[in-house]
Write a protein that holds these residues in place. Structure first.
Motif, PDB file in Angstrom:
ATOM      1  N   THR A 231      -5.319  38.467   3.812  1.00 36.69           N
ATOM      2  CA  THR A 231      -6.219  39.156   4.745  1.00 36.69           C
ATOM      3  C   THR A 231      -7.569  38.436   4.807  1.00 36.69           C
ATOM      4  OG1 THR A 231      -5.146  41.268   4.274  1.00 36.69           O
ATOM      5  CG2 THR A 231      -7.315  41.351   5.298  1.00 36.69           C
ATOM      6  N   LEU A 232      -8.082  38.057   3.663  1.00 37.64           N
ATOM      7  CA  LEU A 232      -9.337  37.303   3.627  1.00 37.64           C
ATOM      8  C   LEU A 232      -9.208  35.988   4.383  1.00 37.64           C
ATOM      9  CD1 LEU A 232     -10.263  37.968  -0.099  1.00 37.64           C
ATOM     10  CD2 LEU A 232     -11.725  38.544   1.849  1.00 37.64           C
ATOM     11  N   GLY A 233      -8.047  35.341   4.257  1.00 39.24           N
ATOM     12  CA  GLY A 233      -7.835  34.072   4.941  1.00 39.24           C
ATOM     13  C   GLY A 233      -7.936  34.197   6.444  1.00 39.24           C
ATOM     14  N   ARG A 234      -7.567  35.373   6.990  1.00 35.49           N
ATOM     15  CA  ARG A 234      -7.638  35.559   8.438  1.00 35.49           C
ATOM     16  C   ARG A 234      -9.071  35.730   8.931  1.00 35.49           C
ATOM     17  NH1 ARG A 234      -2.705  38.367   7.394  1.00 35.49           N
ATOM     18  NH2 ARG A 234      -3.719  40.418   7.223  1.00 35.49           N
ATOM     19  N   LEU A 235      -9.995  35.966   7.994  1.00 38.22           N
ATOM     20  CA  LEU A 235     -11.405  36.065   8.361  1.00 38.22           C
ATOM     21  C   LEU A 235     -12.124  34.725   8.232  1.00 38.22           C
ATOM     22  CD1 LEU A 235     -13.722  38.025   9.176  1.00 38.22           C
ATOM     23  CD2 LEU A 235     -14.127  38.397   6.727  1.00 38.22           C
ATOM     24  N   ALA A 236     -11.453  33.752   7.602  1.00 38.11           N
ATOM     25  CA  ALA A 236     -12.112  32.476   7.305  1.00 38.11           C
ATOM     26  C   ALA A 236     -12.548  31.734   8.570  1.00 38.11           C
ATOM     27  CB  ALA A 236     -11.185  31.593   6.477  1.00 38.11           C
ATOM     28  N   GLY A 237     -11.870  31.977   9.688  1.00 35.51           N
ATOM     29  CA  GLY A 237     -12.218  31.267  10.914  1.00 35.51           C
ATOM     30  C   GLY A 237     -13.282  31.951  11.749  1.00 35.51           C
ATOM     31  N   PHE A 238     -13.918  32.998  11.206  1.00 39.24           N
ATOM     32  CA  PHE A 238     -14.930  33.714  11.985  1.00 39.24           C
ATOM     33  C   PHE A 238     -16.089  32.791  12.355  1.00 39.24           C
ATOM     34  CE2 PHE A 238     -18.968  35.988  12.221  1.00 39.24           C
ATOM     35  CZ  PHE A 238     -18.691  36.921  13.216  1.00 39.24           C
ATOM     36  N   GLN A 239     -16.523  32.887  13.612  1.00 38.95           N
ATOM     37  CA  GLN A 239     -17.674  32.128  14.096  1.00 38.95           C
ATOM     38  C   GLN A 239     -18.627  33.091  14.798  1.00 38.95           C
ATOM     39  OE1 GLN A 239     -18.472  28.809  14.019  1.00 38.95           O
ATOM     40  NE2 GLN A 239     -16.677  28.191  12.827  1.00 38.95           N
ATOM     41  N   ALA A 240     -19.905  32.961  14.492  1.00 39.08           N
ATOM     42  CA  ALA A 240     -20.901  33.733  15.235  1.00 39.08           C
ATOM     43  C   ALA A 240     -20.822  33.338  16.698  1.00 39.08           C
ATOM     44  CB  ALA A 240     -22.298  33.472  14.687  1.00 39.08           C
ATOM     45  N   GLN A 241     -21.090  34.263  17.588  1.00 34.93           N
ATOM     46  CA  GLN A 241     -20.888  34.039  19.023  1.00 34.93           C
ATOM     47  C   GLN A 241     -21.610  32.769  19.494  1.00 34.93           C
ATOM     48  OE1 GLN A 241     -22.543  37.225  21.294  1.00 34.93           O
ATOM     49  NE2 GLN A 241     -24.412  37.347  20.073  1.00 34.93           N
ATOM     50  N   SER A 242     -20.899  31.961  20.243  1.00 39.34           N
ATOM     51  CA  SER A 242     -21.495  30.740  20.782  1.00 39.34           C
ATOM     52  C   SER A 242     -21.603  30.803  22.305  1.00 39.34           C
ATOM     53  CB  SER A 242     -20.629  29.526  20.392  1.00 39.34           C
ATOM     54  OG  SER A 242     -19.300  29.696  20.841  1.00 39.34           O
ATOM     55  N   VAL A 243     -21.193  31.941  22.854  1.00 37.43           N
ATOM     56  CA  VAL A 243     -21.355  32.108  24.305  1.00 37.43           C
ATOM     57  C   VAL A 243     -22.665  32.839  24.569  1.00 37.43           C
ATOM     58  CG1 VAL A 243     -18.887  32.136  24.718  1.00 37.43           C
ATOM     59  CG2 VAL A 243     -20.058  34.277  24.243  1.00 37.43           C
ATOM     60  N   GLY A 244     -23.013  32.987  25.806  1.00 39.87           N
ATOM     61  CA  GLY A 244     -24.289  33.601  26.133  1.00 39.87           C
ATOM     62  C   GLY A 244     -24.352  35.069  25.761  1.00 39.87           C
ATOM     63  N   SER A 245     -25.528  35.529  25.407  1.00 39.83           N
ATOM     64  CA  SER A 245     -25.754  36.945  25.151  1.00 39.83           C
ATOM     65  C   SER A 245     -26.834  37.431  26.098  1.00 39.83           C
ATOM     66  CB  SER A 245     -26.188  37.161  23.695  1.00 39.83           C
ATOM     67  OG  SER A 245     -27.473  36.612  23.469  1.00 39.83           O
ATOM     68  N   ALA A 246     -26.924  38.744  26.252  1.00 40.47           N
ATOM     69  CA  ALA A 246     -27.886  39.299  27.195  1.00 40.47           C
ATOM     70  C   ALA A 246     -29.322  38.966  26.815  1.00 40.47           C
ATOM     71  CB  ALA A 246     -27.699  40.818  27.263  1.00 40.47           C
ATOM     72  N   SER A 247     -29.551  38.707  25.539  1.00 40.58           N
ATOM     73  CA  SER A 247     -30.926  38.503  25.084  1.00 40.58           C
ATOM     74  C   SER A 247     -31.399  37.063  25.222  1.00 40.58           C
ATOM     75  CB  SER A 247     -31.054  38.950  23.626  1.00 40.58           C
ATOM     76  OG  SER A 247     -30.109  38.258  22.822  1.00 40.58           O
ATOM     77  N   VAL A 248     -30.537  36.098  25.004  1.00 42.54           N
ATOM     78  CA  VAL A 248     -31.002  34.696  24.984  1.00 42.54           C
ATOM     79  C   VAL A 248     -30.197  33.760  25.877  1.00 42.54           C
ATOM     80  CG1 VAL A 248     -31.976  34.877  22.674  1.00 42.54           C
ATOM     81  CG2 VAL A 248     -29.581  34.222  22.961  1.00 42.54           C
TER      82      VAL A 248
END
Length: 415
Positions: A231-248
């Motif tokens: 289960t932990l291994g499936r989280l290893a590929g998490f990336q903070a959003q790299s697409v546009g957000s409403a704020s920036v």
């Protein structure tokens, strides 16, 4: 015909020879007598064999007897057990308990010794075993401190409200990802707690990082360690959003030079005028790295608690963890590098120690199809191990009644 005297050997102790006139051997059993009140009968208890003792009357005579006397005294006074050989063919590992030397002026040219030996106890050497799994777990816990320090150096939301909003969006995304991996009550409670206090945490990086590590630590089934690892291994590929957000809007990923500059500024206490988009990129990198580091550390703890079925399974876990650690070490600061290097060493030592006597996998090709029960009995003498065979070859075995022939199967080779 060999005479009695021809069969005698030269007596010696620690290799120093002497002559013997008599030798007395004493032994027996260690018997404890028990007496009971108001009873005429007595009892005895055998506590084992008594230590054998040897009383030897020795002498030296002839040319050079004084030199041999001094050598013999030196051998007697040396610490520890030594080998005693007597003329009657007995060789025994003994400890000298006492000796007495007599030299007579009226009878020059010789001396006599009265020697007392007791058989030496069998040496039971203590084996010191290192709790390699415990060392690996404690090293992983120590590494948590290093990744928290690195996060503090990079994450900063004080420059603009847009940074808070962007980080908030990233963390909501993380919570949703974790929720999709596990619906355990502890995980749900952790997600709700993080979301409820998120805005306050975003302006306190230390508390935020600790809360994130606690949440990731709840992932998986704490009873089934293998499930937790996966289960932990499936989280290893998490990336903070790299697409546009409403704020920036859209922000390019942080470069290595931007991350290095942020670390340098934190180390020196320097404040620089960086753009909001650059600060967002560094924050995203910090969040992504913290999650991935936390996953590595939690998986390292899992590896220390896993029970491996084969050496190959243990090596596969080891190699996966080492690969992840070395990838992270290539971009880490000095503190994280040292912590992960120590963790890598601990994991290798742990897997090497616990995997030493594990069975190896080998391949087996059947000439014809067999039921899994029959194959398990043929290989291991235990038909109940059919499920193990099926699980290890799940892509090849479609039905337990038909283990296919003509294809290589993975089996343990202890049989």
């Amino acid at each position: 015909m060999t005479s009695y005297f021809d069969s005698l050997r030269a007596a010696s102790f620690r290799g120093v020879m002497f002559d013997v006139s008599t030798r007395t051997l004493k032994g027996g059993r260690r018997i404890v007598q028990h007496s009971y009140p108001q009873r005429d009968a007595v009892g005895s208890e055998d506590m084992g064999r008594e230590a054998r003792t040897f009383t030897v009357k020795a002498f030296l005579v002839g040319a050079g007897w004084m030199l041999r006397r001094d050598a013999l005294i030196k051998a007697f006074e040396q610490g520890g057990p030594g080998d005693y050989i007597d003329p009657w063919g007995r060789k025994q590992r003994v400890v000298l308990t006492s000796y007495s030397l007599e030299e007579n002026m009226g009878q020059g040219g010789h001396c006599t010794f009265d020697l007392s030996f007791v058989e030496a106890a069998e040496q039971h050497r203590h084996t010191v075993l290192t709790d390699t799994a415990g060392v690996s777990t404690s090293t992983a816990t120590t590494a948590s401190t290093a990744i928290l320090s690195d996060f503090y150096a990079l994450f900063d939301t004080s420059k603009a409200n847009a940074l808070v909003l962007d980080a908030q969006a990233t963390l909501f995304d993380l919570c949703d990802t974790i929720n999709g991996l596990s619906a355990a009550s502890g995980v749900i409670a952790g997600i709700n707690s993080l979301k409820a206090s998120l805005y306050g945490l975003l302006v306190a990086p230390a508390d935020l990082a600790s809360a994130m590590l606690d949440l990731i630590g709840t992932l998986g089934n704490s009873v089934d360690i293998a499930d937790r690892y996966r289960t932990l291994g499936r989280l290893a590929g998490f990336q903070a959003q790299s697409v546009g957000s409403a704020s920036v809007g859209w922000v390019a990923p942080a470069t290595s030079s931007q991350i290095a500059a942020a670390r340098q500024n934190a180390a020196t206490g320097t404040t620089t005028n960086t753009s909001v988009s650059e600060a967002v990129a560094v924050n995203r990198a910090a969040l992504t790295t913290l999650v991935q580091d936390a996953v590595l550390i939690e998986q390292a703890k899992c590896s220390a608690a896993l029970t491996f079925e084969s050496y190959d399974d243990a090596v596969a876990i080891r190699d996966a963890l080492i690969s992840g650690l070395e990838t992270r070490m290539s971009t880490a600061d000095d503190e994280v590098y040292r912590a992960f290097d120590s963790l890598r060493t601990a994991i290798v030592a742990d897997i090497a120690a616990r995997g030493l006597y594990l069975e190896r996998l080998t391949t087996l090709t059947l000439p014809t199809s067999l039921p899994a029960l029959a194959l398990a009995w043929r290989l291991y003498g235990d038909a109940t191990r059919d499920e193990e065979l099926i699980a290890r070859n799940s892509r090849l075995i479609c039905h337990p009644g038909f283990v296919p022939g003509g294809v290589p199967l993975k089996v343990l080779n202890h049989a």
